[in-house]
Design an enzyme around this catalytic site. Structure first.
Site, mmCIF file in Angstrom:
data_model
loop_
_atom_site.group_PDB
_atom_site.id
_atom_site.type_symbol
_atom_site.label_atom_id
_atom_site.label_comp_id
_atom_site.label_asym_id
_atom_site.label_seq_id
_atom_site.Cartn_x
_atom_site.Cartn_y
_atom_site.Cartn_z
ATOM 1 N N ALA A 66 0.877 -1.171 0.000
ATOM 2 C CA ALA A 66 0.000 0.000 0.000
ATOM 3 C C ALA A 66 0.914 1.222 0.000
ATOM 4 O O ALA A 66 2.062 1.144 0.443
ATOM 5 C CB ALA A 66 -0.874 -0.024 1.241
ATOM 6 N N GLY A 111 0.392 -4.584 1.130
ATOM 7 C CA GLY A 111 -0.889 -4.550 0.419
ATOM 8 C C GLY A 111 -0.810 -5.186 -0.961
ATOM 9 O O GLY A 111 -1.802 -5.732 -1.457
ATOM 10 N N GLU A 114 -1.189 -8.787 -0.372
ATOM 11 C CA GLU A 114 -2.588 -9.066 -0.002
ATOM 12 C C GLU A 114 -3.462 -9.131 -1.256
ATOM 13 O O GLU A 114 -4.358 -9.959 -1.358
ATOM 14 C CB GLU A 114 -3.091 -7.993 0.970
#
Ligand code: DAK
Length: 260
Positions: A66, A111, A114
């Site tokens: 992220a 992220g 993920e």
């Protein structure tokens, strides 16, 4: 839809989304995640697309996490909204009918990892690196990583990776069951396209139902999950593809599925 941070290509039966911020190692900011979400919706509603591929542009990263530069000053409320956006994206990937393949061509961190783990299958280049290094930044994964990582690799390895923030190479990720296969970097996309076309050649309703059964059944008690399987199995006998596929086998012909 026009996109700034991603590239979207339709090569029927495959739809490809490329995260395109290579100078930021394809870090996922809100705009990029919203664009991926939009592209997933667009491609998954195209009748000629049977498999989606998500990859990163450049040679260094799938997505290095992220976007830390966007996150640094988020309030608690904004952080919650950011996390919800990541969850919406990952859940959308799991809920569309088509299988989604992550083609990981470098760093798959935080992220980014993920996002990869929300995909059905992960293929990686030999130079790929995987990890959940959020603890280095004094946070936890916020796009589902605490849950999807332990479901993929089990509690022992999952806990270790989540507590240490350690980064593992592609072979290690394969050995622990996080990813499916490792290819030389210059062969990755060809192999991914080959695997995608193989999946696309199968009965699309059957593939879609297999995806849904795994997603819905995985966390159910076995007896409930098996009941859903019985219903879905029976339901597929109401499709033209089932008759066509079984007749083709008996007549020693190659089936051509229409998805009905
Ligand atoms: N965010 C923003 N920019 C990033 C980035 C990231 N995750 N990763 C790399 N970049 C940027 C770098 O800042 C640099 O930009 P400039 O300085 O040139 O502007 C550019 O990409 C190139 O990176 P490096 O110069 O660092 O490249 P190196 O080859 O030296 O190093 C690296 C590559 C991947 C080892 C390094 O960039 C790195 O450590 N990156 C950060 C990896 C990381 O920590 N990833 C996890 C991010 S945290 C939550 C919601 C979500 C999350 C958590 C909670 N809630 C709301 C609760 C998720 C968190 C994360 O994903």
């Amino acid at each position: 839809m026009a996109f700034e941070n991603i590239l979207v290509e339709k090569k029927p039966p495959v739809g490809i989304i490329t995260i395109n911020r290579p100078e930021q190692l394809n870090a996922l900011n809100s705009k990029t995640m919203m664009e991926i979400y939009g592209a997933v919706g667009e491609l998954s509603s195209s009748e000629d697309i049977r498999v989606l591929v998500i990859t990163g542009s450049g040679k260094k990263a799938f997505a290095a996490g992220a976007d830390i530069k966007e996150m640094v000053n988020l309030s608690v409320t904004q952080a919650r909204a950011f996390s919800e956006l990541g969850h919406r994206l990952c859940t959308a990937i799991e809920e569309i009918q088509q299988p989604v393949i992550a083609a990981v061509n470098g760093f798959s961190l935080g992220g980014g990892n993920e996002l990869a783990m929300a995909c059905d299958i992960i293929y990686a280049s030999e130079n790929a690196r995987f990890g959940q290094p959020e603890v280095n930044l004094a946070v936890v994964p916020g796009f589902g990583g605490t849950q999807r990582l332990v479901r993929r690799v089990g509690l022992a390895k999952g806990r270790e990776l989540l507590y240490t923030g350690e980064i593992v190479n592609a072979q290690e990720a394969k050995t622990m069951g996080m990813i499916n296969e490792v290819y030389p970097a210059d062969e990755l996309m060809d192999k991914v396209m080959e695997r995608s076309r193989l999946i696309a050649s199968k009965g699309p309703l059957a593939v879609a139902q297999a995806k849904r059964l795994i997603y819905q059944g995985f966390d159910l008690p076995l007896c409930g999950a098996l009941e859903i399987e019985r219903q879905v199995f029976a339901g597929l006998f109401g499709t033209n593809d089932q008759r066509h596929g079984m007749k083709a086998f008996i007549e020693k012909k190659k089936p051509e599925y229409k998805g009905n």
